[in-house]
Every structure is written in C-alpha cells, then in structure tokens.
Design an enzyme around this catalytic site. Structure first.
Site, mmCIF file in Angstrom:
data_model
loop_
_atom_site.group_PDB
_atom_site.id
_atom_site.type_symbol
_atom_site.label_atom_id
_atom_site.label_comp_id
_atom_site.label_asym_id
_atom_site.label_seq_id
_atom_site.Cartn_x
_atom_site.Cartn_y
_atom_site.Cartn_z
ATOM 1 N N ASP A 315 0.932 -1.302 -0.023
ATOM 2 C CA ASP A 315 0.079 -0.047 0.055
ATOM 3 C C ASP A 315 0.764 1.244 0.229
ATOM 4 O O ASP A 315 1.787 1.470 0.815
ATOM 5 C CB ASP A 315 -0.997 -0.027 1.263
ATOM 6 C CG ASP A 315 -1.840 1.057 1.150
ATOM 7 O OD1 ASP A 315 -2.863 0.940 0.752
ATOM 8 O OD2 ASP A 315 -1.461 2.068 1.529
ATOM 9 N N ASN A 323 -2.814 12.999 -4.633
ATOM 10 C CA ASN A 323 -4.216 13.331 -5.141
ATOM 11 C C ASN A 323 -4.785 14.695 -4.944
ATOM 12 O O ASN A 323 -5.041 15.490 -5.665
ATOM 13 C CB ASN A 323 -5.395 12.332 -5.113
ATOM 14 C CG ASN A 323 -5.229 10.942 -5.993
ATOM 15 O OD1 ASN A 323 -4.696 11.180 -6.993
ATOM 16 N ND2 ASN A 323 -5.728 9.944 -5.425
ATOM 17 N N HIS A 328 -5.640 14.049 -9.776
ATOM 18 C CA HIS A 328 -6.015 12.632 -10.083
ATOM 19 C C HIS A 328 -4.855 12.199 -11.240
ATOM 20 O O HIS A 328 -4.600 10.879 -11.360
ATOM 21 C CB HIS A 328 -7.244 12.291 -10.227
ATOM 22 C CG HIS A 328 -8.217 12.050 -8.948
ATOM 23 N ND1 HIS A 328 -8.288 11.251 -7.930
ATOM 24 C CD2 HIS A 328 -8.773 13.395 -8.434
ATOM 25 C CE1 HIS A 328 -9.045 11.692 -6.884
ATOM 26 N NE2 HIS A 328 -9.358 13.076 -7.299
ATOM 27 N N ASP A 332 -2.879 8.912 -10.800
ATOM 28 C CA ASP A 332 -2.951 7.729 -11.724
ATOM 29 C C ASP A 332 -1.282 7.482 -12.296
ATOM 30 O O ASP A 332 -1.093 6.085 -12.372
ATOM 31 C CB ASP A 332 -3.721 7.974 -13.047
ATOM 32 C CG ASP A 332 -5.355 7.931 -12.461
ATOM 33 O OD1 ASP A 332 -5.484 7.649 -11.463
ATOM 34 O OD2 ASP A 332 -6.207 8.574 -13.314
ATOM 35 N N ASP A 348 10.857 -13.091 -14.012
ATOM 36 C CA ASP A 348 11.703 -13.992 -13.890
ATOM 37 C C ASP A 348 11.468 -14.877 -12.650
ATOM 38 O O ASP A 348 12.520 -15.684 -12.132
ATOM 39 C CB ASP A 348 13.050 -13.759 -14.030
ATOM 40 C CG ASP A 348 13.269 -13.132 -15.502
ATOM 41 O OD1 ASP A 348 12.724 -13.569 -16.463
ATOM 42 O OD2 ASP A 348 14.337 -12.307 -15.559
ATOM 43 N N GLU A 359 -5.006 2.293 -4.035
ATOM 44 C CA GLU A 359 -3.500 2.198 -3.970
ATOM 45 C C GLU A 359 -3.056 0.977 -3.304
ATOM 46 O O GLU A 359 -1.916 0.793 -3.119
ATOM 47 C CB GLU A 359 -2.785 3.318 -3.132
ATOM 48 C CG GLU A 359 -3.205 3.297 -1.891
ATOM 49 C CD GLU A 359 -4.498 4.188 -1.322
ATOM 50 O OE1 GLU A 359 -4.373 4.603 -0.457
ATOM 51 O OE2 GLU A 359 -5.622 3.999 -2.200
#
Length: 435
Positions: A315, A323, A328, A332, A348, A359
C-alpha cells in the site's frame, strides 16, 4: 471468348467468363426484400423468376426436406428471413427438386455481401452428376467456387486408397494419384503443428474412423498445419463418412479448410474480453477479480501438495495527499509507476501481481521460503522508496506479508496479510510486517 494470351485478359474479360460459366447470378436488395436474376441457366430457369420476393427465393432454394421435394411446415418457413441474412461471405451446398423429379439437383451457392450496402450477390452452380460421392468435394466447380478448401480427397479404408485429390492452391483440377491412405497419413503428420500431431494421428487412424464415424456423420478438428509456403496456419480438418450401398464400405471424404483469419480474429476478440475481465485498465496488472482467483488457485494447489505460498499486500503511503496536492492524473501516473516496479520485481520469478483496489496491490510468491519472501518484500520496499515518481517525487510503501498455512481459507490468509500491512502503517509506514 477468343483464347487469348494470359497477359491479355482483363477484369472485364473475367466478368464475361464468370457470366458465361456460372449457372445463376442473382442480385438481392434486402431493404426492399427483392431479387433480380442477372443470369439463369440450367434448372434455374424453372426454379426462380427473373424478379421476385427475396423470402420466396430463399424458401425455393432450401426450405424443403433434404431428400424429397416435400416442403417443410409453414411454422418453419417463418425462419426464411433469418436464413437470408449474411454478415460476411457465405458458402453452402443444398439439394433442390424440380416438380415431378425423383432425384435432387445438388446446388453449390456462394453469397457475397456488397460492402457498404444492404445488397448481396448470389453465385450458384448445379454440380455435375458423376461419381456422386467423390463429386461431393472434388468437382472443378466446387474448387473454383469454394476456394477456402485448401485440400480435399476421397478415401477408401478397405482398399487403403485415395482418389480425386484436389489441392486448390495449385490447380482447380483433381489429381488421380496412386498414394495409399496409410502413406498419405504418415506423410501429412509432418505438416501438422508438433503439439497437434498426436491428436491428428489418433483422429485419422483407420480403426478410429471405423469405430467413431457412422454413415453420414462428420468429424472435425481445428489445428495448425503448414501451407504451401511453409507457414503454419489454422485449418479445420474434416472427415465425413460417405453414404454407400454396403454398410461394410468405409469410404470417407477428407477436406482441409483454411480458417486462419477466422481463428485469429476470434482469438483477438477473446483476448480483448479476457483483458476486460482480468486486467486492470489503469496499471495493466491483474485486476481485483483476477488476483482473487489467483489466490484461490494458489491455496488449492498448496493444499494438494504444492509448493509453499507467500502473500504480500503493498500500500502506498500518504497516497491521498498526492491526489489532493497534484490531482488525480498525477495520482494515476504514480500508480502506474508503482505497477512497473512490482512487475519488474516479479519478472523471472514464480510470482503474480495484481491491483486489489485504489493504491493497494497484492503479490503472490510461490516456491519460496519464509525468509526468502521477507527478503523479497524488503528489497521491494527499498526499490519503491528509491524510485522516481515524477511530480509525486519520492514516496514509500507499507508491506504486509503472510505465509499460507495448511488449513487456511481465502479469508484467513487475506485477513492476516491485510492486518500485517496495517500494522506497518501504524508502526510508522515504509516497513514490512510479517504475520
């Protein structure tokens, strides 16, 4: 038409040749439900009028029982208008009876929708009445009209023979070859995609065909096969057992149909739907539903003797401020950057990464010990702290990690992972907590 040199033929010449050689050419306007016959030869003079109603035209062609001139019931004639709708090129073979006739005429029909209009062009031919079973697929007319069939031949399993071989990419004419079916089968398998060869050998095995195909039945199989240019394309292999007098006959029609464009288009469509269902549009990671399914699958594999599983919840710290301060669009972009970091770490490795929501992100690690999972999480946390998030600058993340236990349900492992992540938040953020 005068026999010209090959280079002297024009498009206009081709149109004249088509008009001279096709038994019927019909134009249809679906907006007014009318048709007009441009060319009518052979039995088509008796079957269709010069102009008429489109639904009547459809009914005359195939709305009767296939082996007699008896018409179907009125209830089924209601479907006539649906039979006359075509979204793309269409080819069909059917039987028609003239009044008083005891034997049917076999008609080959091709329909060409005219792009940008509600009109269709029908081209129809009466198939020759010679060697009926073999003509079913290999007459010259069928090959010229239905050129999606790359290959066709007649097979007699009792005699182990093939005949009327037609390779439409080479010639319209059939070839009389002496190759045995057993020989052809073992040669052809080398042209089949390696992963499909075993199934090809099973489906084309003479014993399999005898046991699984009754008279009049057809078996089909889609696979990849080399074309004449040596490229693998998607084809449909078709085996149809011919109707013969003796039940001891084992005669088949074999065809290879080019379905490459259709399969690729279908796969592209399926991929789009798969992405809609499984992929988060902002980050390109697995979405909420997809990662939940991945967790459930991992639990099932682990509880059935699979390798160890560790789950991580990641998180971003103080994401709301990003924001609020930058908007925003920057938020993003920040999430996309984090997704790139997570994907880079999973590369891998036996790991799945998804966006749980907002988030919050989830990583599933398979086949690693507890200590290895913690080390992975710490390395990931440091990489996030060092990453450049553009306008958002440098930000941190809080990570919660938990290892799957024998009796865990989805809720059990998820709750532990979630609580571990919140413990990292409460303890000051930018850290890893294990529960």
């Amino acid at each position: 038409m005068t026999n010209k040199a090959l280079g002297d033929y024009t498009v206009e010449d081709m149109l004249v040749l088509l008009n001279e050689n096709v038994d019927a050419i019909v134009m249809v306007d679906t907006t007014i439900k009318k048709y007009r016959a441009i060319t009518r030869r052979n039995i088509f003079k008796d079957i269709i009028d010069e102009t008429g109603d489109y639904d009547d035209f459809i009914q005359k062609l195939w709305f009767h029982l296939s082996n007699s001139q008896e018409e179907i019931t009125e209830d089924y004639k209601a479907f006539a208008s649906y039979y006359g709708q075509f979204n793309g090129k269409y080819s069909r073979r059917f039987k028609v009876f003239l009044e008083g006739s005891t034997a049917p005429y076999v008609i080959q029909m091709n329909v060409y929708p005219m792009e940008g209009t509600d009109k269709y062009l029908f081209a129809m031919d009466v198939l020759d009445d010679e060697e009926v079973v073999e003509e079913y697929t290999t007459t010259r007319k069928v090959n010229t009209i239905q050129n999606t069939y790359l290959f066709s031949m007649f097979v007699d399993l009792v005699r182990d023979s093939t005949s009327s071989i037609s390779v439409t990419e080479i010639s319209e004419d059939t070839v009389k070859a002496s190759i045995k079916y057993s020989q052809w089968r073992l040669m052809t398998v080398n042209m089949i995609w390696p992963e499909d060869q075993r199934q090809f050998l099973m489906l084309t095995d003479p014993d399999y065909l005898r046991d699984h195909l009754e008279v009049g039945r057809t078996n089909t199989y889609d696979c990849k096969m080399k074309n004449l240019e040596g490229e693998y394309i998607w084809v449909k292999l078709i085996f149809s057992r011919a109707q013969t007098i003796s039940s001891k006959d084992f005669k088949f029609v074999f065809m290879v149909q080019n379905i490459d464009e259709d399969v690729k288009e279908r796969m592209e469509t399926l991929k789009k739907y798969e992405e809609l269902v499984m992929v988060d549009p902002l980050t390109g990671l697995i979405n909420h539903g997809g990662i939940k399914t991945e967790i459930e699958n991992a639990i099932d594999i682990y509880q059935n003797g699979g390798e160890s599983i560790s789950l991580m919840m990641i998180d971003l710290d103080n994401f709301k401020k990003i924001n609020d301060n930058y908007g925003h669009s920057v938020g993003d972009a920040t999430l996309r950057t984090l997704a790139d970091v997570l994907k880079g770490f999973a590369k891998d490795k036996n790991a799945s990464v998804g966006r749980w929501g907002g988030e919050e992100f989830v990583t599933i690690l398979s086949g690693v010990s507890h200590d290895e999972a913690v080390e992975y999480a710490e390395d990931l946390r440091r990489s996030v702290a060092e990453a450049d998030f553009g306008k958002a600058g440098h930000i941190t993340c809080s990570v919660g990690i938990s290892q799957l236990e024998d009796e865990d349900s989805f809720d059990d492992i998820f709750d532990r992972m979630d609580k571990a992540m919140y413990s990292s938040k409460i303890a000051g953020r930018n850290r890893v907590t294990v529960l």
